[in-house]
Design an enzyme around this catalytic site. Structure first.
Site, short mmCIF file in Angstrom:
data_model
loop_
_atom_site.label_atom_id
_atom_site.label_comp_id
_atom_site.label_asym_id
_atom_site.label_seq_id
_atom_site.Cartn_x
_atom_site.Cartn_y
_atom_site.Cartn_z
N GLU A 97 4.03 -0.66 7.61
CA GLU A 97 4.09 0.77 8.23
C GLU A 97 4.39 0.68 9.73
O GLU A 97 5.03 2.07 10.12
CB GLU A 97 2.08 1.14 8.13
CG GLU A 97 1.84 1.26 6.83
CD GLU A 97 0.27 1.10 6.73
OE1 GLU A 97 -0.25 1.67 5.73
OE2 GLU A 97 -0.37 0.55 7.58
N GLY B 39 -4.66 4.56 -1.49
CA GLY B 39 -4.73 5.04 -3.05
C GLY B 39 -5.00 6.41 -3.28
O GLY B 39 -5.63 6.96 -2.35
N MET C 215 -8.78 1.76 4.07
CA MET C 215 -9.33 0.72 4.61
C MET C 215 -9.60 0.85 6.16
O MET C 215 -10.28 0.08 6.61
CB MET C 215 -8.83 -0.59 4.38
CG MET C 215 -8.61 -0.97 2.90
SD MET C 215 -8.03 -2.55 2.48
CE MET C 215 -9.25 -3.94 3.02
N GLU C 216 -9.13 2.04 6.64
CA GLU C 216 -9.12 1.96 8.12
C GLU C 216 -9.47 3.58 8.66
O GLU C 216 -10.13 3.57 9.81
CB GLU C 216 -7.57 1.71 8.99
CG GLU C 216 -7.30 0.39 8.65
CD GLU C 216 -6.49 0.20 7.51
OE1 GLU C 216 -6.62 -0.79 6.73
OE2 GLU C 216 -6.15 1.26 6.83
N ASP D 114 -0.30 4.47 -4.55
CA ASP D 114 -0.55 4.29 -5.85
C ASP D 114 -1.65 4.80 -6.41
O ASP D 114 -2.49 5.69 -5.54
CB ASP D 114 -0.95 2.59 -5.93
CG ASP D 114 -2.05 2.19 -5.08
OD1 ASP D 114 -3.08 1.60 -5.73
OD2 ASP D 114 -2.13 2.60 -3.81
#
Length: 214
Positions: A12, A60, A157-158, A181
């Site tokens: 990223e 996701g 996750m962040e 995804d």
């Protein structure tokens, strides 16, 4: 306006640094997960003193209207793996750190700018982003999360950890998450790995368009 962008991973970082080449925007990598995200956000606030922070990267996706390469804009954020119980305070809900908001709202000015972005080939979805220390690579895990948060548009996750840090420091915040995804449609995360070889960089242009609108 001093703008800071936080990403989790080298992939990223490399792509967003190309997007913001020859720009005053500061793009930094925090590392994967909530603790790294919070530490990275606090470091950016202490050293760079940004007027706003943007979380950018992949996530996701969830929902029949969500597809790979779409971008989810955080209207609000919470954790999918936090539960403080009801023994002391029976008003604290699942996903809430006791004593802090149940959900962190995106900064209204930033959010209104974000939903006004015009794109011809990338769909934008304002909504809930949920965060936890888990790479969701199975339908079972995704169903568990969606059972708690059926309206969630993206799982990462962040973002919420950065939102919490910005809330405490009174720094305006918003998150843009490119859907890499769809766990409920793809059981082996093959979409996620293919994403980096095909369409990630194109999707990150949405973040650039947003920054240029400020």
């Amino acid at each position: 306006m001093k703008i800071g962008i936080i990403v989790a991973m080298d992939k990223e970082l490399q792509q967003l640094k190309q997007v913001f080449k020859n720009s005053d925007v500061l793009v930094q990598k925090c590392g994967i997960g909530k603790v790294n995200a919070a530490l990275g956000a606090q470091r950016m606030i202490n050293e760079f003193h940004p007027d706003c922070i943007i979380s950018s990267g992949c996530a996701g996706g969830n929902g029949e209207d969500i597809n790979v390469q779409d971008v989810v804009i955080s209207a609000e954020l919470c954790y999918h793996d936090v539960y403080c119980g009801r023994a002391i305070d029976d008003t604290t809900v699942y996903g809430q750190v006791q004593g802090l908001p149940a959900r962190y709202q995106a900064d209204p000015y930033l959010f209104n700018k974000a939903i006004g972005i015009q794109t011809s080939d990338i769909a934008l979805h304002p909504g809930l982003i949920v965060t936890g220390d888990w790479f969701v690579d199975s339908k079972e895990k995704m169903r568990e999360i969606v059972n708690h948060f059926p309206e969630a548009k993206a799982i990462d996750m962040e973002s919420c950890a950065i939102a919490q840090t910005c809330y405490i420091n009174k720094v305006p915040f918003i998150s843009f998450r490119v859907v890499s995804d769809i766990p409920l449609r793809d059981t082996d995360a093959s979409q996620y790995h293919n994403f980096w070889d095909t369409i990630a960089e194109h999707s990150f242009q949405v973040t650039k368009t947003f920054v240029e609108s400020l």
